[in-house]
Write an enzyme that holds these catalytic residues in place. Structure first.
Site, short mmCIF file in Angstrom:
data_model
loop_
_atom_site.label_atom_id
_atom_site.label_comp_id
_atom_site.label_asym_id
_atom_site.label_seq_id
_atom_site.Cartn_x
_atom_site.Cartn_y
_atom_site.Cartn_z
N LYS A 113 0.84 -1.20 0.00
CA LYS A 113 0.00 0.00 0.00
C LYS A 113 0.88 1.25 0.00
CE LYS A 113 -4.30 1.46 2.21
NZ LYS A 113 -5.35 1.03 3.14
N ASP A 252 -16.53 -1.42 -2.17
CA ASP A 252 -15.16 -1.77 -2.57
C ASP A 252 -14.29 -2.07 -1.35
OD1 ASP A 252 -15.82 1.17 -2.59
OD2 ASP A 252 -13.66 1.33 -2.41
N ASP A 262 -9.19 -2.61 4.52
CA ASP A 262 -9.13 -1.17 4.25
C ASP A 262 -9.48 -0.33 5.46
OD1 ASP A 262 -8.25 -1.76 1.78
OD2 ASP A 262 -9.82 -0.74 0.67
P1 AMP Z 1 -10.07 3.88 0.32
O1 AMP Z 1 -11.01 4.91 0.86
O2 AMP Z 1 -8.67 3.96 0.88
O3 AMP Z 1 -10.63 2.51 0.40
O4 AMP Z 1 -9.88 4.22 -1.23
C1 AMP Z 1 -10.92 4.32 -2.16
C2 AMP Z 1 -10.37 4.34 -3.57
O5 AMP Z 1 -9.56 5.48 -3.78
C3 AMP Z 1 -9.51 3.14 -3.91
O6 AMP Z 1 -9.73 2.81 -5.24
C4 AMP Z 1 -8.12 3.65 -3.67
O7 AMP Z 1 -7.17 2.95 -4.43
C5 AMP Z 1 -8.23 5.09 -4.11
N1 AMP Z 1 -7.30 5.96 -3.41
C6 AMP Z 1 -7.34 6.36 -2.11
N2 AMP Z 1 -6.31 7.16 -1.81
C7 AMP Z 1 -5.57 7.28 -2.95
C8 AMP Z 1 -4.39 7.98 -3.30
N3 AMP Z 1 -3.72 8.72 -2.41
N4 AMP Z 1 -3.94 7.86 -4.56
C9 AMP Z 1 -4.58 7.12 -5.46
N5 AMP Z 1 -5.70 6.44 -5.21
C10 AMP Z 1 -6.20 6.51 -3.97
MG MG Z 2 -10.60 0.81 -0.27
#
Ligand code: AMP
Ligand code: MG
Length: 489
Positions: A113, A252, A262
């Site tokens: 990550k 997701d 997550d």
């Molecule tokens: P999360 O809330 O961490 O589960 O992320 C939701 C979505 O946003 C997922 O598809 C992650 O891969 C993407 N995402 C979250 N933070 C970032 C970041 N800093 N750069 C790129 N994608 C991100």
């Molecule tokens: Mg996620």
């Protein structure tokens, strides 16, 4: 035992069609260095302490040096975020490095990550901040210590790259382990693209590798849906019983294996309210504590909808219908255990409901209050350990509830000492409280990683009291400032 160079990789996800992922090399952080490493998780891969001590460890697990046998990919998925459909998500800042066969034959996806941008990054920078990887590292191990299904954490790698969030923060990476990172959203993306062929391949992949008991049976796809629904029901019951608020239950972030995955703005509840939220961007309380059970069902509904092309509507309905009874049975069983009730009686749900009402009115610390219940002898006054956790306005309600609890305990056959021992095995003394975690983060940002180790160590056995650690069992003061937690991590 394996070495870093001889980890037995056998990557099965890459055998799926290329529409399932993008091949992306990790982008290392400058000057990677080890912040924390978890020997328990390393042992699952067959890596002994001597491998963890090697300077190359941080290089391999930050992408600075290619890990022999790894074949990094970013997986595609979609999902419902706070109820809104997002057709294109995917690993935007994480990579599946590959799958390792552990010494006991169990297989582990290695997920890095914070590994940099991928075709699924949307507007994100592909990075993670030290704060958020410390939270995930410690909480996944804390959940494991509590017996809650979860991804595991192998290590945290720091480096010299500032990352902009609500402030400029140190960037970091972590490696997590899980038998699979397939999410409800992985099914959703192929359903939305009307790729029934891919949907079928995905379902067959999940069955063959993760639900082998269903392989080769008639109606394996409906059975898979029902099995995922049951695991999800059990998982949400575990969260409720531990006072755990996930924070971002988007589809997701729902694992096809029923794992907690997550970790973002999660919290173990301190001063209890039914609608407890810690995520300060969740203004409507969409993912509040008391909504998690129905959100679990909503996510299973989304999964059933996605899997509909693989089965009859009746079968999809039956799969969805498997969620609630699984949740209800697991939830009732966990609460009985937490209350020290070895038998099931018809008025138990009402008794437990009354306790939650009391905790809500009194703003009781969730974990401390349950732990203190074992000190009630079944007849005397409300134990002081409980009273002090309640606001004075709730003391009258407490007297009434404990009288009822005492009456119920007298219908139990187990002797009080036995009951207390059993309660102490399910009501943890040490939970990963937000303020403790924040202290570990503040120290780490200042270069001191010792607190991470201390919290990790407590989480290995959160049920047994240890000398000199009383501060780690204590709830925060009611007026203690708490860090603001958001999805931005
Ligand atoms: P999360 O809330 O961490 O589960 O992320 C939701 C979505 O946003 C997922 O598809 C992650 O891969 C993407 N995402 C979250 N933070 C970032 C970041 N800093 N750069 C790129 N994608 C991100
Ligand atoms: Mg996620």
């Amino acid at each position: 035992m394996a070495t870093l160079e001889t980890l037995p990789f056998d990557n099965r996800y890459i055998h799926l069609p290329e529409d399932f992922y993008a091949r992306v090399p990790p982008r290392p952080l400058p000057r990677p260095r080890l912040v924390a490493v978890n020997p328990d998780a390393a042992a699952l891969l067959g890596l002994g302490p001597e491998q963890l001590a090697r300077p190359e460890f941080a290089e391999y697990f930050s992408g600075a040096r290619p890990l022999p046998g790894a074949d990094p990919i970013a997986a595609v998925y979609a999902g419902h975020q706070f109820g809104n459909w997002v057709p294109q998500l995917g690993d935007g800042r994480a990579l599946l490095l590959g799958e390792v066969v552990g010494p006991d034959g169990r297989r582990w996806d290695l997920h890095l990550k914070g590994a940099g941008q991928t075709p699924f990054s949307r507007r994100g920078d592909g990075r993670a901040v030290l704060r958020s990887v410390i939270r995930e590292y410690l909480c996944s191990e804390a959940m494991h210590g509590l017996g809650v299904p979860t991804t595991r954490a192998l290590c945290i790698i720091g480096g010299d790259e500032p990352v902009v969030r609500e402030r400029v923060e140190p960037g970091a990476m972590m490696v997590r382990l899980a038998p699979s990172h397939v999410r409800f959203g992985t099914f959703q993306v192929f359903a939305a693209r009307k790729r029934v062929d891919h949907l079928r391949l995905l379902a067959d992949h999940v069955i063959a590798h993760h639900y082998p008991e269903l392989a080769g049976t008639a109606d394996a796809h409906p059975a898979l849906l029902a099995a995922i629904a049951r695991r999800t029901g059990n998982l949400v019951a575990d969260w409720q019983a531990n006072g755990f608020v996930h924070g971002v239950l988007n589809s997701d972030n729902m694992s096809a294996l029923g794992l907690t995955i997550d970790y973002g703005p999660f919290a173990f509840i301190d001063h209890y309210r039914h609608d407890y939220v810690r995520n300060h961007t969740d203004h409507t309380g969409f993912y509040a504590y008391n909504r998690q059970p129905q959100i679990g069902r909503f996510n299973v509904y989304l999964l059933a909808t996605a899997m509909l092309p693989l089965m009859t509507p009746e079968a999809a309905q039956a799969g969805l219908d498997a969620y609630q009874p699984a949740f209800d049975a697991a939830h009732a069983a966990r609460l009985r255990a937490k209350l020290g009730l070895a038998t099931a009686q018809p008025d138990d749900a009402e008794l437990a409901g009354g306790l939650f009402e009391l905790m809500d009115q009194g703003g009781a610390d969730f974990s401390a209050f349950f732990r203190a219940l074992a000190g009630y002898d079944g007849a005397g006054p409300v134990p002081a350990a409980c009273t002090t956790l309640l606001e004075p306005g709730a003391h009258g309600l407490a007297a009434a509830w404990f009288a009822r609890y005492g009456e119920r305990l007298r219908r139990e056959k187990a002797n009080p000492a036995e009951r207390r021992r059993a309660m102490d095995r399910v009501n943890p003394l040490y939970v990963l409280r937000t303020h403790l975690l924040q202290a570990a983060i503040d120290a780490a940002e200042a270069g001191d990683h010792a607190e991470i180790g201390r919290l990790h160590d407590l989480s290995r056995d959160p049920f047994t009291e240890r000398p000199g650690m009383a501060a780690y069992a204590a709830p925060p003061a009611r007026d203690q400032a708490m860090p603001l937690l958001s999805c931005s991590s």
